[in-house]
Enzyme design. Structure first.
Site, PDB file in Angstrom:
ATOM      1  N   CYS A   4       0.854  -1.197   0.000  1.00  0.00           N
ATOM      2  CA  CYS A   4       0.000   0.000   0.000  1.00  0.00           C
ATOM      3  C   CYS A   4       0.885   1.241   0.000  1.00  0.00           C
ATOM      4  O   CYS A   4       1.838   1.330   0.768  1.00  0.00           O
ATOM      5  CB  CYS A   4      -0.914   0.004   1.221  1.00  0.00           C
TER       6      CYS A   4
ATOM      7  N   GLY B  70      -4.156  -2.321   0.463  1.00  0.00           N
ATOM      8  CA  GLY B  70      -4.192  -1.350  -0.613  1.00  0.00           C
ATOM      9  C   GLY B  70      -5.239  -0.267  -0.443  1.00  0.00           C
ATOM     10  O   GLY B  70      -6.139  -0.372   0.385  1.00  0.00           O
ATOM     11  N   GLU B  71      -5.086   0.787  -1.238  1.00  0.00           N
ATOM     12  CA  GLU B  71      -6.051   1.888  -1.249  1.00  0.00           C
ATOM     13  C   GLU B  71      -6.845   1.750  -2.555  1.00  0.00           C
ATOM     14  O   GLU B  71      -6.325   2.045  -3.644  1.00  0.00           O
ATOM     15  CB  GLU B  71      -5.301   3.227  -1.164  1.00  0.00           C
TER      16      GLU B  71
ATOM     17  N   SER C 135     -12.078   6.297   6.051  1.00  0.00           N
ATOM     18  CA  SER C 135     -11.195   6.059   7.201  1.00  0.00           C
ATOM     19  C   SER C 135     -10.793   7.409   7.781  1.00  0.00           C
ATOM     20  O   SER C 135      -9.748   7.951   7.456  1.00  0.00           O
ATOM     21  CB  SER C 135      -9.962   5.274   6.756  1.00  0.00           C
TER      22      SER C 135
ATOM     23  N   HIS D 181     -10.918   8.592  11.393  1.00  0.00           N
ATOM     24  CA  HIS D 181     -10.100   8.370  12.603  1.00  0.00           C
ATOM     25  C   HIS D 181      -9.871   9.569  13.504  1.00  0.00           C
ATOM     26  O   HIS D 181      -9.283   9.408  14.586  1.00  0.00           O
ATOM     27  CB  HIS D 181      -8.742   7.753  12.271  1.00  0.00           C
TER      28      HIS D 181
ATOM     29  N   ASN E 246      -6.104  -2.365  16.620  1.00  0.00           N
ATOM     30  CA  ASN E 246      -5.452  -3.667  16.741  1.00  0.00           C
ATOM     31  C   ASN E 246      -3.961  -3.442  16.684  1.00  0.00           C
ATOM     32  O   ASN E 246      -3.466  -2.850  15.729  1.00  0.00           O
ATOM     33  CB  ASN E 246      -5.844  -4.579  15.565  1.00  0.00           C
TER      34      ASN E 246
ATOM     35  N   CYS F 226      -8.617  -5.986  11.110  1.00  0.00           N
ATOM     36  CA  CYS F 226      -8.266  -4.746  10.420  1.00  0.00           C
ATOM     37  C   CYS F 226      -6.831  -4.349  10.713  1.00  0.00           C
ATOM     38  O   CYS F 226      -6.407  -4.316  11.852  1.00  0.00           O
ATOM     39  CB  CYS F 226      -9.122  -3.585  10.931  1.00  0.00           C
TER      40      CYS F 226
HETATM   41  N1  SAH Z   1      -7.009   1.740   2.340  1.00  0.00           N
HETATM   42  C1  SAH Z   1      -8.374   1.656   2.704  1.00  0.00           C
HETATM   43  C2  SAH Z   1      -8.871   0.249   2.997  1.00  0.00           C
HETATM   44  C3  SAH Z   1      -8.041  -0.653   3.885  1.00  0.00           C
HETATM   45  S1  SAH Z   1      -8.126  -0.544   5.595  1.00  0.00           S
HETATM   46  C4  SAH Z   1      -8.658   2.601   3.854  1.00  0.00           C
HETATM   47  O1  SAH Z   1      -7.749   3.259   4.325  1.00  0.00           O
HETATM   48  O2  SAH Z   1      -9.806   2.710   4.250  1.00  0.00           O
HETATM   49  C5  SAH Z   1      -9.675  -0.949   6.196  1.00  0.00           C
HETATM   50  C6  SAH Z   1      -9.921  -0.326   7.570  1.00  0.00           C
HETATM   51  O3  SAH Z   1      -9.076  -0.890   8.595  1.00  0.00           O
HETATM   52  C7  SAH Z   1      -9.618   1.157   7.564  1.00  0.00           C
HETATM   53  O4  SAH Z   1     -10.598   1.880   8.215  1.00  0.00           O
HETATM   54  C8  SAH Z   1      -8.317   1.204   8.317  1.00  0.00           C
HETATM   55  O5  SAH Z   1      -8.085   2.461   8.791  1.00  0.00           O
HETATM   56  C9  SAH Z   1      -8.540   0.141   9.371  1.00  0.00           C
HETATM   57  N2  SAH Z   1      -7.295  -0.251  10.049  1.00  0.00           N
HETATM   58  C10 SAH Z   1      -6.059  -0.273   9.542  1.00  0.00           C
HETATM   59  N3  SAH Z   1      -5.156  -0.634  10.483  1.00  0.00           N
HETATM   60  C11 SAH Z   1      -5.851  -0.865  11.612  1.00  0.00           C
HETATM   61  C12 SAH Z   1      -5.470  -1.291  12.928  1.00  0.00           C
HETATM   62  N4  SAH Z   1      -4.198  -1.548  13.249  1.00  0.00           N
HETATM   63  N5  SAH Z   1      -6.444  -1.443  13.843  1.00  0.00           N
HETATM   64  C13 SAH Z   1      -7.743  -1.190  13.518  1.00  0.00           C
HETATM   65  N6  SAH Z   1      -8.148  -0.796  12.308  1.00  0.00           N
HETATM   66  C14 SAH Z   1      -7.215  -0.632  11.354  1.00  0.00           C
END
Ligand code: SAH
Length: 361
Positions: free
Chosen positions: A118, A165-166, A220, A222, A302, A356
């Protein structure tokens, strides 16, 4: 299966609308194209020789020029907790791609990848630790669904573009794969059961809105303010402001008449205090109309190896840590009291690195 030659092409990479042209060019009737689409996508056939209502010479022609599967299952881990299965595929150029099977009581959903590695490199996500190698093709994207369906023996009823990936940075292949997934003559998966998650590439969200795919979009986000978000997601890579991402997402959901999801990973001491939550509520109140459909998915962070790697050499930086369980409930209730639909997204397959942000190693 017939022997493959180097010049063969991957059949799933062909836009289904283009199949007719190649069938006619090979001297066959145009109506065969629809039959082949049914075999390949609806019946999920992985060998042309089994397509019994197709003339033998056309079957031979297809087998000689195309292959139907490009990836192999290189690893499979099953969660002891919740039935989640994490798959590792190897592409033909020997790269690792991950997908996750997520069964629930009434649905069989898969979480699939759109890129190998990614380019965004969010600090909290393991996928960002894997160097961006290349985009997946449209065929490789839909193949993940076919492979998980075959391996689990289940019909897939939902798809999340939330693996590696995005998705918006692999725009054409992702849009093409979504069209196949929703097409009644192909996968026939309900639009509302497909969710595309993005880090927030504003111009591409707006462009996607015009495609009228009708699938759900998740942002996403956050954080409610850009300073906090910058500590999590590099501003150099994603130079968009939260308000613009939110407005683009709302534009998408209004155009497509779908519910917009805001994903909010909760980190201990970073974005979980009530002052931050209050500004999150204010942000929503300022931009969301009463007629908009909105949902906030709260995800407890996570732990990933990735952040520890980032931390090396930057001793002063705050370590990312999961929130306390009570904090999650507290935030959820805080949002619900303010009329915001909020759910806590429970981690799936955390024991097999399938939750995730854990797809990457
Ligand atoms: N690139 C896309 C899709 C992949 S991630 C995006 O950024 O949305 C899918 C989801 O998992 C996203 O909301 C991402 O922020 C979340 N995610 C990624 N790492 C994580 C972690 N360590 N703990 C919890 N959620 C996480």
């Amino acid at each position: 299966m017939t022997k493959e030659t180097g010049a063969k092409k991957f059949f799933l990479d062909i836009e289904p609308d283009g199949i007719e042209k190649l069938i006619v060019a090979a001297g066959h009737d145009a109506y065969r194209a629809a039959q082949i689409v049914t075999w390949v996508y609806q019946k999920q056939c992985d060998d042309f020789s089994t397509c019994t209502n197709i003339p033998a010479d056309l079957r031979t022609y297809l087998s000689q020029h195309y292959y139907l599967r490009s990836m192999t299952i290189a690893g499979k881990k099953m969660s002891a907790i919740d039935g989640t299965v994490r798959y590792e595929f190897k592409t033909r150029d020997n790269l690792s791609v991950f997908a996750v099977f997520l069964p629930t009581r009434d649905r069989r959903t898969v979480c699939i990848s759109s890129q190998v590695g990614c380019p965004i490199q969010c600090r909290f996500c393991a996928s960002g630790a894997v160097k961006m190698k290349r985009n997946l093709t449209r065929g490789e994207i839909v193949e993940q669904v076919l492979a998980l369906s075959k391996d689990t023996g289940q019909r897939i009823t939902g798809v999340l573009f939330m693996g590696m990936g995005e998705p918006l940075l692999n725009y054409n292949a992702v849009v093409s794969s979504v069209r196949s997934l929703t097409d009644f003559h192909q996968f026939g998966i309900g639009r509302r059961h497909i969710t595309l998650s993005t880090v927030g590439i504003v111009p591409l969200i707006r462009r996607l809105a015009e495609e009228q795919l009708g699938v759900r979009l998740a942002l996403s986000l956050h954080a409610p303010d850009d300073d906090v978000r910058r500590t999590l997601i590099s501003e150099r890579v994603v130079p968009f402001r939260i308000v613009d991402i939110l407005e683009a997402g709302l534009f998408y959901s209004r155009k497509n008449k779908t519910r917009l999801t805001l994903e909010y990973i909760v980190f201990d001491g970073v974005n979980d205090d009530m002052k931050t939550m209050k500004s999150f509520v204010d942000l929503i109140a300022r931009h969301v109309h009463p007629t908009d459909l909105l949902q906030v998915n709260l995800i407890a962070y996570n732990d990933t190896v990735h952040d520890s790697m980032h931390m090396e050499g930057s001793k002063t930086r705050l370590r990312l840590a999961p929130p306390r369980r009570e904090t999650m409930e507290h935030i959820k209730n805080f949002l619900i009291k303010r009329d915001i639909l909020a759910i806590i997204r429970e981690p799936k397959g955390a024991d097999i690195e399938a939750a995730c942000g854990q797809l990457g190693f």
